[in-house]
Design a protein around this motif. Structure first.
Motif, PDB file in Angstrom:
ATOM      1  N   LEU A   5       0.841  -1.187   0.000  1.00 53.12           N
ATOM      2  CA  LEU A   5       0.000   0.000   0.000  1.00 53.12           C
ATOM      3  C   LEU A   5       0.883   1.246   0.000  1.00 53.12           C
ATOM      4  O   LEU A   5       1.936   1.282   0.639  1.00 53.12           O
ATOM      5  N   PRO A   6       0.474   2.277  -0.705  1.00 53.11           N
ATOM      6  CA  PRO A   6       1.276   3.500  -0.797  1.00 53.11           C
ATOM      7  C   PRO A   6       1.387   4.201   0.550  1.00 53.11           C
ATOM      8  O   PRO A   6       0.456   4.184   1.347  1.00 53.11           O
ATOM      9  N   GLU A   7       2.544   4.792   0.770  1.00 56.63           N
ATOM     10  CA  GLU A   7       2.782   5.492   2.030  1.00 56.63           C
ATOM     11  C   GLU A   7       2.764   7.010   1.864  1.00 56.63           C
ATOM     12  O   GLU A   7       2.530   7.720   2.823  1.00 56.63           O
ATOM     13  N   THR A   8       3.035   7.488   0.667  1.00 58.40           N
ATOM     14  CA  THR A   8       3.061   8.930   0.439  1.00 58.40           C
ATOM     15  C   THR A   8       1.979   9.300  -0.577  1.00 58.40           C
ATOM     16  O   THR A   8       1.459   8.441  -1.293  1.00 58.40           O
ATOM     17  N   LEU A   9       1.679  10.590  -0.647  1.00 58.83           N
ATOM     18  CA  LEU A   9       0.687  11.055  -1.608  1.00 58.83           C
ATOM     19  C   LEU A   9       1.138  10.751  -3.035  1.00 58.83           C
ATOM     20  O   LEU A   9       0.341  10.313  -3.868  1.00 58.83           O
ATOM     21  N   GLU A  10       2.410  10.947  -3.324  1.00 57.64           N
ATOM     22  CA  GLU A  10       2.909  10.640  -4.666  1.00 57.64           C
ATOM     23  C   GLU A  10       2.735   9.158  -4.977  1.00 57.64           C
ATOM     24  O   GLU A  10       2.293   8.791  -6.057  1.00 57.64           O
ATOM     25  N   GLN A  11       3.057   8.301  -4.031  1.00 61.40           N
ATOM     26  CA  GLN A  11       2.868   6.861  -4.246  1.00 61.40           C
ATOM     27  C   GLN A  11       1.394   6.526  -4.447  1.00 61.40           C
ATOM     28  O   GLN A  11       1.063   5.675  -5.267  1.00 61.40           O
ATOM     29  N   LEU A  12       0.528   7.194  -3.710  1.00 63.03           N
ATOM     30  CA  LEU A  12      -0.906   6.952  -3.843  1.00 63.03           C
ATOM     31  C   LEU A  12      -1.386   7.304  -5.248  1.00 63.03           C
ATOM     32  O   LEU A  12      -2.137   6.543  -5.868  1.00 63.03           O
ATOM     33  N   VAL A  13      -0.931   8.434  -5.768  1.00 59.30           N
ATOM     34  CA  VAL A  13      -1.361   8.882  -7.097  1.00 59.30           C
ATOM     35  C   VAL A  13      -0.864   7.917  -8.171  1.00 59.30           C
ATOM     36  O   VAL A  13      -1.636   7.488  -9.036  1.00 59.30           O
ATOM     37  N   THR A  14       0.401   7.566  -8.150  1.00 62.00           N
ATOM     38  CA  THR A  14       0.921   6.661  -9.176  1.00 62.00           C
ATOM     39  C   THR A  14       0.358   5.255  -8.999  1.00 62.00           C
ATOM     40  O   THR A  14       0.069   4.576  -9.985  1.00 62.00           O
ATOM     41  N   HIS A  15       0.159   4.835  -7.764  1.00 66.72           N
ATOM     42  CA  HIS A  15      -0.418   3.517  -7.476  1.00 66.72           C
ATOM     43  C   HIS A  15      -1.823   3.413  -8.060  1.00 66.72           C
ATOM     44  O   HIS A  15      -2.214   2.365  -8.582  1.00 66.72           O
ATOM     45  N   ARG A  16      -2.563   4.488  -7.995  1.00 70.32           N
ATOM     46  CA  ARG A  16      -3.938   4.505  -8.523  1.00 70.32           C
ATOM     47  C   ARG A  16      -3.967   4.104  -9.994  1.00 70.32           C
ATOM     48  O   ARG A  16      -4.760   3.257 -10.405  1.00 70.32           O
ATOM     49  N   TYR A  17      -3.101   4.681 -10.806  1.00 69.37           N
ATOM     50  CA  TYR A  17      -3.115   4.393 -12.240  1.00 69.37           C
ATOM     51  C   TYR A  17      -2.493   3.042 -12.556  1.00 69.37           C
ATOM     52  O   TYR A  17      -2.937   2.361 -13.484  1.00 69.37           O
ATOM     53  N   ARG A  18      -1.519   2.630 -11.794  1.00 77.88           N
ATOM     54  CA  ARG A  18      -0.967   1.274 -11.968  1.00 77.88           C
ATOM     55  C   ARG A  18      -2.025   0.230 -11.619  1.00 77.88           C
ATOM     56  O   ARG A  18      -2.142  -0.793 -12.282  1.00 77.88           O
ATOM     57  N   THR A  19      -2.806   0.527 -10.580  1.00 76.81           N
ATOM     58  CA  THR A  19      -3.884  -0.387 -10.195  1.00 76.81           C
ATOM     59  C   THR A  19      -4.951  -0.437 -11.278  1.00 76.81           C
ATOM     60  O   THR A  19      -5.436  -1.520 -11.631  1.00 76.81           O
ATOM     61  N   PHE A  20      -5.318   0.710 -11.831  1.00 76.58           N
ATOM     62  CA  PHE A  20      -6.316   0.719 -12.906  1.00 76.58           C
ATOM     63  C   PHE A  20      -5.809  -0.043 -14.131  1.00 76.58           C
ATOM     64  O   PHE A  20      -6.576  -0.745 -14.795  1.00 76.58           O
ATOM     65  N   ALA A  21      -4.535   0.087 -14.448  1.00 75.10           N
ATOM     66  CA  ALA A  21      -3.982  -0.658 -15.585  1.00 75.10           C
ATOM     67  C   ALA A  21      -4.026  -2.159 -15.315  1.00 75.10           C
ATOM     68  O   ALA A  21      -4.387  -2.952 -16.197  1.00 75.10           O
ATOM     69  N   ALA A  22      -3.686  -2.560 -14.103  1.00 67.44           N
ATOM     70  CA  ALA A  22      -3.730  -3.979 -13.747  1.00 67.44           C
ATOM     71  C   ALA A  22      -5.169  -4.493 -13.733  1.00 67.44           C
ATOM     72  O   ALA A  22      -5.457  -5.596 -14.202  1.00 67.44           O
ATOM     73  N   TYR A  23      -6.083  -3.677 -13.201  1.00 66.03           N
ATOM     74  CA  TYR A  23      -7.503  -4.052 -13.197  1.00 66.03           C
ATOM     75  C   TYR A  23      -8.014  -4.203 -14.629  1.00 66.03           C
ATOM     76  O   TYR A  23      -8.724  -5.157 -14.966  1.00 66.03           O
ATOM     77  N   ASN A  24      -7.650  -3.271 -15.489  1.00 61.30           N
ATOM     78  CA  ASN A  24      -8.054  -3.300 -16.885  1.00 61.30           C
ATOM     79  C   ASN A  24      -7.636  -4.625 -17.528  1.00 61.30           C
ATOM     80  O   ASN A  24      -8.429  -5.287 -18.198  1.00 61.30           O
ATOM     81  N   PHE A  77     -11.364  -7.517  -8.066  1.00 63.56           N
ATOM     82  CA  PHE A  77      -9.951  -7.432  -8.433  1.00 63.56           C
ATOM     83  C   PHE A  77      -9.105  -7.047  -7.217  1.00 63.56           C
ATOM     84  O   PHE A  77      -8.046  -7.623  -6.968  1.00 63.56           O
ATOM     85  N   GLN A  78      -9.572  -6.049  -6.455  1.00 63.62           N
ATOM     86  CA  GLN A  78      -8.809  -5.600  -5.289  1.00 63.62           C
ATOM     87  C   GLN A  78      -8.622  -6.742  -4.286  1.00 63.62           C
ATOM     88  O   GLN A  78      -7.566  -6.880  -3.684  1.00 63.62           O
ATOM     89  N   ARG A  79      -9.643  -7.549  -4.105  1.00 66.31           N
ATOM     90  CA  ARG A  79      -9.548  -8.676  -3.180  1.00 66.31           C
ATOM     91  C   ARG A  79      -8.614  -9.750  -3.709  1.00 66.31           C
ATOM     92  O   ARG A  79      -7.797 -10.301  -2.964  1.00 66.31           O
ATOM     93  N   GLU A  80      -8.712 -10.053  -4.988  1.00 72.96           N
ATOM     94  CA  GLU A  80      -7.851 -11.071  -5.583  1.00 72.96           C
ATOM     95  C   GLU A  80      -6.391 -10.651  -5.610  1.00 72.96           C
ATOM     96  O   GLU A  80      -5.498 -11.483  -5.484  1.00 72.96           O
ATOM     97  N   SER A  81      -6.137  -9.376  -5.812  1.00 73.42           N
ATOM     98  CA  SER A  81      -4.763  -8.884  -5.939  1.00 73.42           C
ATOM     99  C   SER A  81      -4.102  -8.574  -4.599  1.00 73.42           C
ATOM    100  O   SER A  81      -2.909  -8.307  -4.568  1.00 73.42           O
ATOM    101  N   GLY A  82      -4.868  -8.601  -3.533  1.00 73.57           N
ATOM    102  CA  GLY A  82      -4.307  -8.315  -2.220  1.00 73.57           C
ATOM    103  C   GLY A  82      -4.387  -6.867  -1.789  1.00 73.57           C
ATOM    104  O   GLY A  82      -3.903  -6.514  -0.718  1.00 73.57           O
ATOM    105  N   ILE A  83      -4.989  -6.031  -2.613  1.00 70.04           N
ATOM    106  CA  ILE A  83      -5.156  -4.632  -2.223  1.00 70.04           C
ATOM    107  C   ILE A  83      -6.117  -4.530  -1.039  1.00 70.04           C
ATOM    108  O   ILE A  83      -5.944  -3.729  -0.133  1.00 70.04           O
ATOM    109  N   SER A  84      -7.133  -5.375  -1.060  1.00 68.63           N
ATOM    110  CA  SER A  84      -8.103  -5.454   0.039  1.00 68.63           C
ATOM    111  C   SER A  84      -7.849  -6.756   0.784  1.00 68.63           C
ATOM    112  O   SER A  84      -7.705  -7.808   0.165  1.00 68.63           O
ATOM    113  N   ARG A  85      -7.767  -6.675   2.103  1.00 71.91           N
ATOM    114  CA  ARG A  85      -7.481  -7.856   2.907  1.00 71.91           C
ATOM    115  C   ARG A  85      -8.551  -8.055   3.967  1.00 71.91           C
ATOM    116  O   ARG A  85      -9.136  -7.083   4.450  1.00 71.91           O
ATOM    117  N   ARG A  86      -8.787  -9.295   4.325  1.00 73.29           N
ATOM    118  CA  ARG A  86      -9.722  -9.598   5.427  1.00 73.29           C
ATOM    119  C   ARG A  86      -9.113  -9.163   6.750  1.00 73.29           C
ATOM    120  O   ARG A  86      -7.923  -9.241   6.942  1.00 73.29           O
TER     121      ARG A  86
END
Length: 184
Positions: A6-25, A174-183
């Motif tokens: 999971l991203p720790e900084t705002l910059e990581q959050l922003v870039t992570h968002r688009y990398r996640t969308f590309a992976a989800y796509n 997708f988030q659950r399968e990829s580990g972005i969301s955890r139980r």
């Protein structure tokens, strides 16, 4: 499927968002193509009331759209003749091209930083109109466009083969399968 921390900084959050969308796509397209492969050729190509007519027309349109946008963003790649162009006549021919374009999108997004995402980008539409907007908002459109038309294909497949034949394309799945969301 990336399971980056999971991203720790705002910059990581922003870039992570688009990398996640590309992976989800990529994940959603793989699932949808697997479901489409269960259709007979007549079902696959029959007009079903979607904006681009059939599963075949809509899947071709999605590839057309991504190729147009990637050319606008990178300056390289194919420029299809129109939004309704049929690039490939069969799903068997279309599937590897879709996978290659998804990999290209992922690689492009992987190279972006927050400054590039926040910068303005100019492009020319199919009809010759020039626009300028922030790159992040262009990518928002690219990923949203995919979701919109995948939903149309999903609906057609559900109608033809039943709800159980059409896989979940929900982002949360997708988030659950990829580990972005955890139980827990």
């Amino acid at each position: 499927m990336p399971t980056s921390p999971l991203p720790e900084t705002l910059e990581q959050l922003v870039t992570h968002r688009y990398r996640t969308f590309a992976a989800y796509n990529q994940w959603a397209n793989q699932r949808l193509y697997a479901a489409a492969a269960r259709l007979g050729d007549e079902q696959y190509k029959a007009a079903r009331g979607a904006f681009f007519g059939s599963v075949h027309g809509t899947l071709n349109h999605l590839l057309v759209g991504d190729r147009l946008w990637m050319r606008r963003l990178t300056g390289s790649g194919m420029e299809p003749a129109g939004l309704d162009a049929i690039l490939f006549e069969t799903l068997a021919e279309l599937a590897p091209a879709r996978a290659a374009e998804d990999a290209r999108i992922s690689a492009y997004v992987e190279g972006l930083d927050v400054g590039t995402l926040a910068a303005e980008h100019s492009y020319v539409t199919v009809n010759g109109t020039r626009f300028t907007q922030v790159l992040a908002t262009i990518l928002d459109h690219v990923f949203n466009h995919q979701t919109h038309h995948r939903g149309q294909v999903h609906c057609i497949i559900s109608g033809l083969l039943g709800n159980d034949a059409a896989p979940s394309l929900d982002l949360i799945a997708f988030q659950r399968e990829s580990g972005i969301s955890r139980r827990g």
